[in-house]
Write a protein that holds these residues in place. Sequence first.
Motif, PDB file in Angstrom:
ATOM      1  N   ASP A 118       0.821  -1.220   0.000  1.00  0.00           N
ATOM      2  CA  ASP A 118       0.000   0.000   0.000  1.00  0.00           C
ATOM      3  C   ASP A 118       0.850   1.262   0.000  1.00  0.00           C
TER       4      ASP A 118
ATOM      5  N   PRO B 184       3.096   3.888  -1.678  1.00  0.00           N
ATOM      6  CA  PRO B 184       3.255   4.271  -3.096  1.00  0.00           C
ATOM      7  C   PRO B 184       4.718   4.430  -3.534  1.00  0.00           C
TER       8      PRO B 184
ATOM      9  N   LEU C 125       6.179   2.213  -6.349  1.00  0.00           N
ATOM     10  CA  LEU C 125       5.345   2.134  -7.551  1.00  0.00           C
ATOM     11  C   LEU C 125       6.050   2.548  -8.849  1.00  0.00           C
TER      12      LEU C 125
END
Lengths: 84, 84
Positions: A76, A78, A81
């Motif tokens: 979860d 970021p 990413l």
Amino acid sequence: MTQIKANDPILTFINVFKVEPENQERVVELLTQVTESSVKFTPGFISCALHKSTDGTKVTMYAQWQSLELYQAMRDDPRPLPFF
Amino acid sequence: MTQIKANDPILTFINVFKVEPENQERVVELLTQVTESSVKFTPGFISCALHKSTDGTKVTMYAQWQSLELYQAMRDDPRPLPFF
């Protein structure tokens, strides 16, 4: 280095990434980069080892975590990413 | 105990056995038995570690061998066959 001991209360993730053979080495480099620069500093991370298939079409990640909750918290987050 | 080190010239087999959840523990016992009584004494065998999926439907074997030739010789040996 990854160590696998019987009866350790460890959660293991085995993820298989399908790749074109000409990209296999690059995928290993990217996964190594994201692990070394970010994921390995996450609470709950124990170890990660990458495996190249002999036919070049897969990269298999063997990752150990202390719990599903800590793994999910990393997913979860970021920050890793941009690597994906 | 299995150790995974980067750049080791080791061949790794990752086999996923699909099972009914009520049989998962029994499959782990059988695979442990065949490894401990037979396979681990085979030339080329390095290590084997079994993993139970959290949903009970899979048993994943992570096995390290020195070479494909030595692994294949074990597979061609009829002695472990009664376990399968």
